[in-house]
Design a protein around this motif. Structure first.
Motif, short mmCIF file in Angstrom:
data_model
loop_
_atom_site.label_atom_id
_atom_site.label_comp_id
_atom_site.label_asym_id
_atom_site.label_seq_id
_atom_site.Cartn_x
_atom_site.Cartn_y
_atom_site.Cartn_z
N PHE A 75 25.41 53.05 -23.47
CA PHE A 75 24.45 54.03 -22.93
C PHE A 75 25.23 55.16 -22.26
CE2 PHE A 75 21.51 55.70 -19.75
CZ PHE A 75 20.36 55.88 -20.52
N PHE A 76 24.93 56.39 -22.69
CA PHE A 76 25.62 57.57 -22.18
C PHE A 76 24.59 58.52 -21.59
CE2 PHE A 76 28.38 55.79 -25.33
CZ PHE A 76 29.68 56.05 -24.93
N GLU A 77 24.99 59.21 -20.50
CA GLU A 77 24.11 60.20 -19.89
C GLU A 77 24.94 61.21 -19.11
OE1 GLU A 77 21.45 58.30 -17.09
OE2 GLU A 77 22.94 56.77 -16.60
N GLY A 78 24.36 62.37 -18.86
CA GLY A 78 25.08 63.38 -18.08
C GLY A 78 24.28 64.65 -17.94
N GLU A 79 24.62 65.42 -16.91
CA GLU A 79 23.97 66.72 -16.69
C GLU A 79 24.55 67.77 -17.62
OE1 GLU A 79 23.84 68.23 -12.78
OE2 GLU A 79 22.89 66.43 -11.93
N ILE A 80 23.73 68.78 -17.88
CA ILE A 80 24.15 69.93 -18.69
C ILE A 80 24.33 71.10 -17.73
CG2 ILE A 80 23.65 71.37 -20.69
CD1 ILE A 80 23.82 68.36 -21.29
N PRO A 81 25.54 71.44 -17.40
CA PRO A 81 25.75 72.55 -16.45
C PRO A 81 25.43 73.89 -17.09
CG PRO A 81 27.85 71.78 -17.30
CD PRO A 81 26.81 70.83 -17.83
N LEU A 82 25.10 74.85 -16.27
CA LEU A 82 24.88 76.24 -16.67
C LEU A 82 23.65 76.42 -17.57
CD1 LEU A 82 28.58 77.26 -17.43
CD2 LEU A 82 27.34 77.41 -15.24
N ARG A 83 22.86 75.40 -17.71
CA ARG A 83 21.62 75.50 -18.51
C ARG A 83 20.45 75.08 -17.62
NH1 ARG A 83 22.02 76.85 -24.33
NH2 ARG A 83 24.27 76.98 -24.67
N GLN A 84 19.36 75.85 -17.72
CA GLN A 84 18.22 75.55 -16.85
C GLN A 84 16.97 75.12 -17.62
OE1 GLN A 84 17.66 79.08 -14.49
NE2 GLN A 84 19.46 78.65 -13.19
N GLU A 85 16.88 75.47 -18.89
CA GLU A 85 15.71 75.10 -19.68
C GLU A 85 16.15 74.33 -20.92
OE1 GLU A 85 12.68 75.39 -18.68
OE2 GLU A 85 13.31 76.46 -16.85
N PRO A 86 15.30 73.42 -21.42
CA PRO A 86 15.65 72.61 -22.61
C PRO A 86 16.01 73.49 -23.80
CG PRO A 86 13.70 71.73 -21.54
CD PRO A 86 13.98 73.03 -20.86
N PHE A 87 16.89 72.99 -24.63
CA PHE A 87 17.34 73.73 -25.81
C PHE A 87 17.67 72.73 -26.92
CE2 PHE A 87 20.93 72.65 -23.16
CZ PHE A 87 21.89 72.19 -24.04
N ALA A 88 17.77 73.24 -28.15
CA ALA A 88 18.14 72.39 -29.29
C ALA A 88 19.62 72.04 -29.18
CB ALA A 88 17.85 73.11 -30.60
N TYR A 89 19.92 70.78 -29.37
CA TYR A 89 21.31 70.34 -29.23
C TYR A 89 21.63 69.28 -30.28
CZ TYR A 89 19.32 66.18 -26.99
OH TYR A 89 18.59 65.03 -26.73
#
Length: 739
Positions: A75-89
């Motif tokens: 199980f992996f998780e983490g924050e996305i820095p420098l992004r404030q709204e959801p995006f396609a990844y």
């Protein structure tokens, strides 16, 4: 598994939820997996990738985050820095050997729209097969497959297949609790992938892996996986058959049906006795049926079924043409071949019961979902099968959608509904203490009756020119009368009483037939109470009943003469016709689903070839003679000349059409005695031509007859103004028409 020893970051998911996910117990994976946050909250991505060494998040080609492994299971998780709204990844995953990039299934939205949910919950989603099942599709410009399955009481449902190592932890589905459907879009999965559903039932028990109830293709038995397959293009509606189909299937039209078990009609002995494919059947069966003069082919059930010996009558994959003949596109090609040859195609359809195989519908989500929970209503004792719960709207919708699927997507011309009697009666084949009365205290299955009526109304209102046929063996009234007139709404009904009575008669030694004349005539008492099909079906030539030719008494010559006379009696009797394959060549053996028909018999003297020639001529005569088909279902089309000559076992009658001058005279002599100078009353004098003489040499007969023509004289007889005098051949049927 143990959690990695480190302080949990602020964005970490609840440990209990993570533990449930990695153990395959979590019923709401979208609450954890995928991208979360936005609207002022930090963006977090979580993913479960067993065996991964590292996971990175990409936006386009840019690396935007490296996730932290917070559970040793992957199980992996983490924050996305420098992004404030959801995006396609996308996710870039490092494995022990190599890397891969994937689209995250848990970043995609719902598969079912609001209207789908509403219709599914209401039980009126008639195109269920366009949403449930597995459909190659695109979401947000990404190619993959949309999976959806109804399992309202399940605690967790996952898609499993080769694409995820059959590991139910990897692709748990979203629960649309509004309608009980579980759904998931999996990028990168395309046509041809094998899959099943892994389900944790209502009580927490892991069930056997289930095939998809709405799969459009399946593996060939004994393998049981479903196959991702797109809907086939609808067959052409522009050929002459489809343009004129509605008119061609009316009661006043000739309908002569060749009933076929597709995979034993002909085999390839040089190749380990293999079955023919749909494409080979298009090339071989279709021209044969056309040449024989039949108007329709009726196939024993071709919805996917696990047990060869059920002949298809215990189906599991109701939306999948059996893989025994190839893929669904091959079957569509076969349908087109029938229509191009001006032949209708009828399918046997089985909404009455289903088998108990563990990968099938039984106890699908850990509860009695498709079947009735009470075994007195949900278990068929004769066949050890389960009975659908017609009172559950989602179940009836499943079946109704399936009927429309065959009629619409494949342009099937008709459905013959199997075992209707077993659906109509709550006490069908049950002891007095083994059934539950309806709310009025009766034995009628009110839910099944409502379902059948609805099915027929839909078939006739939604699909131009399609017909439905009931195999109904009792005297239930109005089976083939419209629903608005109080009937069940079928177009036609098999005349099981006629079949039983006449077969019993023809099996009787001619010496004693004079005591059984009523078995031939009784059918005319009720012949016009329904729109009847006269069936000599597969059921009459299996399980020790003997082949049709072997039912006939007497020596070799008499057996064939009896058969020819009987077939001509059938073709001239009011009602549409149905004959099972092999009967037209007088096969000696009972039908065996594991082997081909005995086509070599056609080279074995004149008898078998003669019966085949007779059936061909009967079909062509039936089609081109309005008097033999226009009033098949109306009393105006039949008139007795004489049914009282039981001592000689002779019957004589008229068949009439809308043109009163275009009638035919039919005379049956069911004894091996030649009758010279036999006089019959007829409507008028003049010349009468022998259209059919079943004793003709071309059919293997003795050649006794009337030289092809007889002359009627204006001398009244049998209450008619004129008469003819005939020589009646032994064990024969004559058909004559006036010039």
């Amino acid at each position: 598994m143990a959690t990695i020893e480190r302080k949990a970051p602020a964005y970490a998911a609840e440990p209990a939820a993570v533990a449930a996910l990695v153990e395959g117990r979590h019923g709401d994976p979208f609450a954890i997996l995928g991208m979360h946050g936005g609207n002022g909250q930090p963006l977090v991505v979580r993913t479960f990738q067993p065996g991964a060494r590292a996971v990175r998040v990409l936006a386009g080609e840019a690396l935007v985050a490296e996730l932290t492994q917070t559970h040793a299971a992957g199980f992996f998780e983490g924050e996305i820095p420098l992004r404030q709204e959801p995006f396609a990844y996308r996710l870039r995953i490092a494995w022990a050997v190599g890397e891969s990039e994937i689209e995250d299934p848990y970043r995609f939205g719902n598969i079912l729209g609001e209207m789908d949910v509403y219709l599914l919950r209401e039980g009126t989603h008639r195109k269920l097969y366009e949403k449930l099942g597995a459909h190659p599709s695109e979401m947000d410009g990404v190619a993959g497959t949309s999976f959806a399955v109804w399992a309202p009481s399940a605690q967790r449902v996952s898609v499993v297949g080769g694409f995820n190592y059959w590991d139910g932890r990897r692709h748990p589905m979203r629960n649309r609790i509004e309608c009980g459907v579980w759904e998931l879009f999996i990028p990168g999965v395309g046509e041809g992938e094998l899959y099943k559903y892994e389900i944790i039932g209502a009580d927490g028990t892991m069930l056997p892996q289930k095939s998809d109830p709405v799969a459009l293709a399946t593996e060939r038995s004994p393998s049981t996986a479903s196959i991702v397959k797109g809907l086939v293009d609808r067959p052409s509606r522009s050929n002459s058959w489809m343009v004129r189909r509605e008119a061609r299937q009316r009661r006043d039209q000739p309908i002569s049906i060749y009933e076929v078990h597709a995979f034993s009609w002909r085999r390839v002995p040089e190749e380990d006795n293999r079955q023919l494919s749909w494409r080979e059947l298009a090339e071989q069966l279709v021209p044969y049926v056309k040449d024989m003069g039949f108007t329709h082919i009726e196939l024993l059930p071709i919805s996917e079924f696990p047990f060869e010996g059920s002949w298809g009558y215990q189906p599991i994959g109701l939306f999948a043409p059996t893989s025994r003949g190839g893929d669904p596109r091959d079957f569509a090609l076969f349908v087109d071949a029938c229509h191009d040859a001006d032949l209708g195609l009828i399918l046997d359809w089985v909404p009455g019961h289903f088998p108990t195989d563990p990968h099938g519908l039984g106890h699908f989500d850990g509860t009695a979902l498709y079947e009735h929970a009470d075994p007195r209503q949900g278990f068929h004792q004769d066949w050890n099968t389960l009975i659908y719960n017609y009172g559950r709207r989602e179940v009836s919708n499943f079946l109704l959608s399936n009927a429309l699927f065959w009629l619409d997507r494949f342009a099937i011309d008709g459905l013959r509904v199997d075992a209707v009697a077993s659906m109509l009666y709550l006490d069908y084949s049950r002891a007095s203490d083994q059934w539950v009365p309806n709310k009025y205290g009766g034995n009628e299955n009110l839910e099944a009756i409502s379902f059948l009526k609805q099915m027929n109304e839909l078939a006739y209102s939604e699909v131009d020119g399609a017909v439905t046929v009931a195999e109904e063996s009792t005297s239930w009234p109005g089976v083939s009368r419209p629903v608005y007139l109080g009937g069940l709404g079928f177009g036609y009904k098999w005349n099981m009483g006629w079949m039983h009575d006449t077969l019993n008669y023809i099996q009787t030694d001619p010496l004693y037939r004079r005591f059984h004349q009523g078995e031939l005539t009784f059918g005319l008492v009720y012949a016009f109470s329904e729109n009847f099909v006269l069936p000599i079906s597969h059921d009459e030539v299996v399980h020790g009943k003997g082949s049709l030719i072997n039912k006939m008494p007497g020596d070799l010559w008499q057996k064939f003469a009896n058969l020819r006379a009987y077939l001509a009696f059938m073709w001239t009797h009011p009602g549409k016709k149905l004959l099972f394959m092999g009967c037209e060549i007088a096969q000696w053996r009972e039908w065996n689903h594991d082997s081909s028909l005995d086509w070599h018999l056609l080279a074995d003297g004149p008898y078998h070839k003669g019966v085949q020639s007779l059936v061909r001529d009967l079909n062509h005569t039936y089609k081109k003679t309005p008097a033999l088909h226009e009033f098949d279902c109306e009393a105006e089309g039949f008139e007795w000349i004489d049914y009282l000559d039981a001592e000689k076992s002779i019957l004589a009658y008229l068949r009439k059409g809308t043109d009163s001058n275009r009638f035919v005279v039919v005379v049956c002599n069911f004894t091996p005695v030649v009758r010279h100078g036999y006089r019959l009353g007829v409507p008028h004098g003049g010349l009468y031509r022998e259209v059919i003489n079943t004793d003709a040499g071309d059919y293997g007969g003795s050649g006794v007859g009337n030289g092809g023509v007889v002359e009627g004289v204006e001398e009244g007889f049998h209450g008619r103004p004129a008469s003819i005098t005939l020589t009646l051949p032994p064990l024969s049927t004559l058909v004559l028409e006036p010039y």
